[in-house]
Design a protein around this motif. Structure first.
Motif, PDB file in Angstrom:
ATOM      1  N   SER A   1       0.829  -1.211   0.000  1.00 44.82           N
ATOM      2  CA  SER A   1       0.000   0.000   0.000  1.00 44.82           C
ATOM      3  C   SER A   1       0.860   1.256   0.000  1.00 44.82           C
ATOM      4  O   SER A   1       0.534   2.247  -0.667  1.00 44.82           O
ATOM      5  CB  SER A   1      -0.930  -0.007   1.214  1.00 44.82           C
ATOM      6  N   VAL A   2       1.967   1.233   0.746  1.00 44.93           N
ATOM      7  CA  VAL A   2       2.906   2.354   0.733  1.00 44.93           C
ATOM      8  C   VAL A   2       3.488   2.519  -0.671  1.00 44.93           C
ATOM      9  O   VAL A   2       3.573   3.636  -1.203  1.00 44.93           O
ATOM     10  CB  VAL A   2       4.041   2.127   1.756  1.00 44.93           C
ATOM     11  N   THR A   3       3.866   1.409  -1.294  1.00 41.64           N
ATOM     12  CA  THR A   3       4.421   1.446  -2.647  1.00 41.64           C
ATOM     13  C   THR A   3       3.402   1.991  -3.646  1.00 41.64           C
ATOM     14  O   THR A   3       3.743   2.801  -4.522  1.00 41.64           O
ATOM     15  CB  THR A   3       4.856   0.031  -3.081  1.00 41.64           C
ATOM     16  N   THR A   4       2.139   1.559  -3.505  1.00 47.77           N
ATOM     17  CA  THR A   4       1.075   2.038  -4.398  1.00 47.77           C
ATOM     18  C   THR A   4       0.859   3.541  -4.247  1.00 47.77           C
ATOM     19  O   THR A   4       0.686   4.263  -5.234  1.00 47.77           O
ATOM     20  CB  THR A   4      -0.240   1.297  -4.104  1.00 47.77           C
ATOM     21  N   THR A   5       0.895   4.018  -3.010  1.00 48.84           N
ATOM     22  CA  THR A   5       0.700   5.450  -2.739  1.00 48.84           C
ATOM     23  C   THR A   5       1.828   6.274  -3.355  1.00 48.84           C
ATOM     24  O   THR A   5       1.578   7.278  -4.038  1.00 48.84           O
ATOM     25  CB  THR A   5       0.640   5.707  -1.221  1.00 48.84           C
ATOM     26  N   LEU A   6       3.066   5.870  -3.116  1.00 49.14           N
ATOM     27  CA  LEU A   6       4.203   6.602  -3.672  1.00 49.14           C
ATOM     28  C   LEU A   6       4.218   6.519  -5.189  1.00 49.14           C
ATOM     29  O   LEU A   6       4.590   7.475  -5.876  1.00 49.14           O
ATOM     30  CB  LEU A   6       5.507   6.042  -3.096  1.00 49.14           C
ATOM     31  N   GLY A   7       3.781   5.362  -5.731  1.00 46.38           N
ATOM     32  CA  GLY A   7       3.745   5.189  -7.180  1.00 46.38           C
ATOM     33  C   GLY A   7       2.743   6.084  -7.873  1.00 46.38           C
ATOM     34  O   GLY A   7       2.867   6.356  -9.072  1.00 46.38           O
ATOM     35  N   ALA A   8       1.730   6.548  -7.133  1.00 47.51           N
ATOM     36  CA  ALA A   8       0.747   7.476  -7.710  1.00 47.51           C
ATOM     37  C   ALA A   8       1.327   8.876  -7.845  1.00 47.51           C
ATOM     38  O   ALA A   8       0.916   9.655  -8.701  1.00 47.51           O
ATOM     39  CB  ALA A   8      -0.505   7.504  -6.838  1.00 47.51           C
ATOM     40  N   ILE A   9       2.297   9.181  -6.992  1.00 45.62           N
ATOM     41  CA  ILE A   9       2.923  10.506  -7.003  1.00 45.62           C
ATOM     42  C   ILE A   9       4.086  10.554  -7.992  1.00 45.62           C
ATOM     43  O   ILE A   9       4.288  11.520  -8.720  1.00 45.62           O
ATOM     44  CB  ILE A   9       3.410  10.869  -5.584  1.00 45.62           C
ATOM     45  N   ARG A  10       4.840   9.437  -7.987  1.00 41.54           N
ATOM     46  CA  ARG A  10       6.000   9.361  -8.881  1.00 41.54           C
ATOM     47  C   ARG A  10       6.125   7.923  -9.372  1.00 41.54           C
ATOM     48  O   ARG A  10       6.060   6.990  -8.570  1.00 41.54           O
ATOM     49  CB  ARG A  10       7.273   9.771  -8.140  1.00 41.54           C
ATOM     50  N   HIS A  11       6.304   7.738 -10.672  1.00 41.18           N
ATOM     51  CA  HIS A  11       6.383   6.386 -11.236  1.00 41.18           C
ATOM     52  C   HIS A  11       7.531   5.607 -10.605  1.00 41.18           C
ATOM     53  O   HIS A  11       8.659   6.093 -10.494  1.00 41.18           O
ATOM     54  CB  HIS A  11       6.576   6.434 -12.748  1.00 41.18           C
ATOM     55  N   LEU A  12       7.226   4.402 -10.132  1.00 43.79           N
ATOM     56  CA  LEU A  12       8.230   3.565  -9.483  1.00 43.79           C
ATOM     57  C   LEU A  12       8.393   2.256 -10.236  1.00 43.79           C
ATOM     58  O   LEU A  12       7.414   1.622 -10.622  1.00 43.79           O
ATOM     59  CB  LEU A  12       7.807   3.238  -8.042  1.00 43.79           C
ATOM     60  N   HIS A  13       9.650   1.876 -10.442  1.00 43.17           N
ATOM     61  CA  HIS A  13       9.947   0.516 -10.892  1.00 43.17           C
ATOM     62  C   HIS A  13      10.679  -0.129  -9.718  1.00 43.17           C
ATOM     63  O   HIS A  13      11.880   0.105  -9.514  1.00 43.17           O
ATOM     64  CB  HIS A  13      10.816   0.517 -12.146  1.00 43.17           C
ATOM     65  N   VAL A  14       9.958  -0.884  -8.913  1.00 41.99           N
ATOM     66  CA  VAL A  14      10.477  -1.367  -7.638  1.00 41.99           C
ATOM     67  C   VAL A  14      11.447  -2.521  -7.853  1.00 41.99           C
ATOM     68  O   VAL A  14      11.070  -3.594  -8.335  1.00 41.99           O
ATOM     69  CB  VAL A  14       9.326  -1.809  -6.712  1.00 41.99           C
ATOM     70  N   THR A  15      12.703  -2.292  -7.492  1.00 43.47           N
ATOM     71  CA  THR A  15      13.719  -3.335  -7.563  1.00 43.47           C
ATOM     72  C   THR A  15      13.652  -4.201  -6.302  1.00 43.47           C
ATOM     73  O   THR A  15      12.935  -3.889  -5.344  1.00 43.47           O
ATOM     74  CB  THR A  15      15.121  -2.719  -7.665  1.00 43.47           C
ATOM     75  N   GLY A  16      14.436  -5.285  -6.311  1.00 42.86           N
ATOM     76  CA  GLY A  16      14.465  -6.166  -5.149  1.00 42.86           C
ATOM     77  C   GLY A  16      14.924  -5.448  -3.895  1.00 42.86           C
ATOM     78  O   GLY A  16      14.358  -5.652  -2.806  1.00 42.86           O
ATOM     79  N   TRP A  17      15.928  -4.589  -4.032  1.00 43.31           N
ATOM     80  CA  TRP A  17      16.433  -3.849  -2.874  1.00 43.31           C
ATOM     81  C   TRP A  17      15.415  -2.822  -2.387  1.00 43.31           C
ATOM     82  O   TRP A  17      15.254  -2.623  -1.178  1.00 43.31           O
ATOM     83  CB  TRP A  17      17.753  -3.154  -3.225  1.00 43.31           C
ATOM     84  N   GLN A  18      14.750  -2.151  -3.321  1.00 44.17           N
ATOM     85  CA  GLN A  18      13.720  -1.185  -2.923  1.00 44.17           C
ATOM     86  C   GLN A  18      12.555  -1.889  -2.216  1.00 44.17           C
ATOM     87  O   GLN A  18      12.019  -1.379  -1.238  1.00 44.17           O
ATOM     88  CB  GLN A  18      13.215  -0.438  -4.154  1.00 44.17           C
ATOM     89  N   ARG A  19      12.193  -3.065  -2.731  1.00 40.05           N
ATOM     90  CA  ARG A  19      11.136  -3.849  -2.097  1.00 40.05           C
ATOM     91  C   ARG A  19      11.502  -4.164  -0.645  1.00 40.05           C
ATOM     92  O   ARG A  19      10.691  -4.010   0.260  1.00 40.05           O
ATOM     93  CB  ARG A  19      10.923  -5.140  -2.900  1.00 40.05           C
ATOM     94  N   MET A  20      12.738  -4.591  -0.444  1.00 43.77           N
ATOM     95  CA  MET A  20      13.203  -4.913   0.902  1.00 43.77           C
ATOM     96  C   MET A  20      13.202  -3.675   1.793  1.00 43.77           C
ATOM     97  O   MET A  20      12.850  -3.738   2.982  1.00 43.77           O
ATOM     98  CB  MET A  20      14.613  -5.511   0.841  1.00 43.77           C
TER      99      MET A  20
END
Length: 455
Positions: free
Chosen positions: A297-316
């Motif tokens: 949900s945090v990732t979805t919220t931030l992705g609405a503000i700025r496009h994110l391509h979530v890497t393995g390290w970012q996911r962690m």
């Protein structure tokens, strides 16, 4: 078993796997834990006798489970997490509103459950509660970091352990129950309806993340199978645990105020250690889901503000960040603060009800499961900006509940007139559905007419 590489992105067909029956154990295990048992105590505390408490618990779970399980059925059809689907109803930016509320709820339940798990671990390992909280939450972080497949595997095998323990606990309670001499309690519809609402709300709290655990299933998985296995797992387990909580409140009103210690003592000397460890495992079962849903949900919220391509390290990093915040709240809130925070979280449930209604109406009655996945992921403008129809319906759905609410933080005037009965969630469901369906139906008809004219 490999570390999960996906976060809020679409699960392609070649990576889909599993059977719908796996949903039974994940939702059985998620509810076979101490927080569910504690919730069942409320049925007695609020003034019901055991017979009506059991009836209210079962009815509430049967009703609330319907909405929860229909959300689960969305997972295989769309292949994306539950809350990112909100972009199709609220718009990419508009969906931030329910997302923020859901994030607060996730962290709140993660924190409060961690304290109960830590109390069990502290009792058997003789550690401080603070150290036990850290251990409980590190275990959840490790489980979520590896991800979806490990979570499913873990929930599958601990379900067997939970059945054994709680069957034993049930037998022990049944041995004590005939010897309990309690004063007859007069029946009050207000208390009965309030307990039904609380139990239904328990199921509704899963709605914002239930599809997260079905989205990897093959696309041809039927709605019936997904619904059926989710519904049975969640309703059976929740009802059983809550009934145990109600029984404990009748058998030992004072001792059951500390439910962790009571269950450990009830198990007997030989099972004391085992019971404490299994309670810890139960908290891990639900907190892994809270943390998993929270970071997405945090990732979805931030992705609405700025496009994110979530890497393995970012996911962690997202997982560690949400886990750290939840751990800090758990440590700071071991006393009265956590109680007040839990009350605040319960109030937030009323904000989930309109979202549930809007999401289900849109999926099953308006678009009938047909969505632009690229638009949901923000790769085109299909669901860009804010959908005012959803926002207006949501706000109305929240506001209309206030007169019907009965919580420690607010009691509405209609709830008072009904002597404390709480039917706010029912009102919120139908009102938000009405105010969303009508304008969206008109909007979709206009768009269809324009398309036909252009042809």
């Amino acid at each position: 078993m490999f570390m999960e590489k996906h976060s809020i992105d679409y699960i392609p067909s070649h990576e889909r796997h599993g059977k719908a029956r796996s949903l039974f154990t994940i939702w059985f295990s998620a509810n076979a834990q101490i927080t569910t048992v504690v919730t069942g105590v409320l049925a007695i505390v609020l003034g019901l006798n055991l017979g009506y408490a059991v009836l209210a618990i079962v009815i509430g779970n049967l009703l609330g489970g319907l909405f929860m399980a229909y959300h689960s059925a969305q997972g295989p059809k769309l292949g994306v997490p539950q809350m990112i689907q909100s972009r199709a109803q609220f718009g990419k930016i508009g969906a931030i509103l329910p997302l923020i509320l859901v994030i607060v709820m996730y962290i709140g339940f993660f924190s409060s459950s961690a304290v109960l798990g830590a109390q069990a671990l502290s009792g058997v390992l003789h550690l401080s509660v603070t150290m036990s909280i850290i251990i409980v939450n590190i275990a959840a972080v490790l489980l979520v970091t590896i991800g979806y497949d490990l979570i499913h595997t873990y929930e599958k095998y601990v379900a067997i352990v939970f059945v054994i323990l709680f069957l034993y606990i049930s037998v022990r309670m049944m041995q004590f129950l005939p010897h309990v001499h309690s004063t007859p309690v007069p029946f009050h519809w207000s208390a009965f309806l309030l307990v039904i609402s609380i139990m239904a709300s328990w199921q509704l709290t899963y709605a914002p993340y239930v599809a997260d655990y079905s989205r990897y299933l093959p696309e041809n998985t039927s709605v019936t199978a997904t619904f059926f296995w989710t519904y049975l797992g969640s309703v059976i387990s929740s009802s059983w645990m809550m009934i145990l909580g109600a029984m404990a409140a009748i058998i030992a009103p004072k001792q059951s105020a500390d439910m962790v210690q009571y269950l450990e003592q009830l198990s007997g000397t030989h099972w004391f250690f085992v019971t404490g460890i299994i309670i810890f495992l139960g908290v891990l079962a639900i907190n892994a889901l809270n943390l998993y849903g929270g970071f997405m949900s945090v990732t979805t919220t931030l992705g609405a503000i700025r496009h994110l391509h979530v890497t393995g390290w970012q996911r962690m990093l997202f997982i560690l960040s949400v886990g750290a915040i939840g751990t800090l709240i758990s440590i700071l809130g071991q006393g009265d603060f956590l109680t007040e925070y839990s009350n605040f979280i319960l109030l937030l449930l009323y904000f989930i009800v309109p979202w549930t209604s809007i999401n289900l109406v849109d999926f099953y009655f308006l678009r009938k499961g047909k969505y632009d996945i690229e638009g949901i992921l923000g790769r085109n403008d299909a669901y860009a900006g804010i959908n005012l129809a959803a926002i207006v319906a949501y706000v109305i759905g929240v506001l209309v509940q206030f007169p019907f609410m009965n919580t420690t933080l607010h009691e509405g005037f209609i709830a008072k007139w009904m002597h404390g009965a709480d039917i706010a969630w029912v009102v919120g469901l139908f009102v938000s559905a009405f105010f969303y369906y009508l304008p969206m139906r008109l909007q979709m008809n206009r768009e269809l007419s324009k398309t036909q004219l252009n042809l």
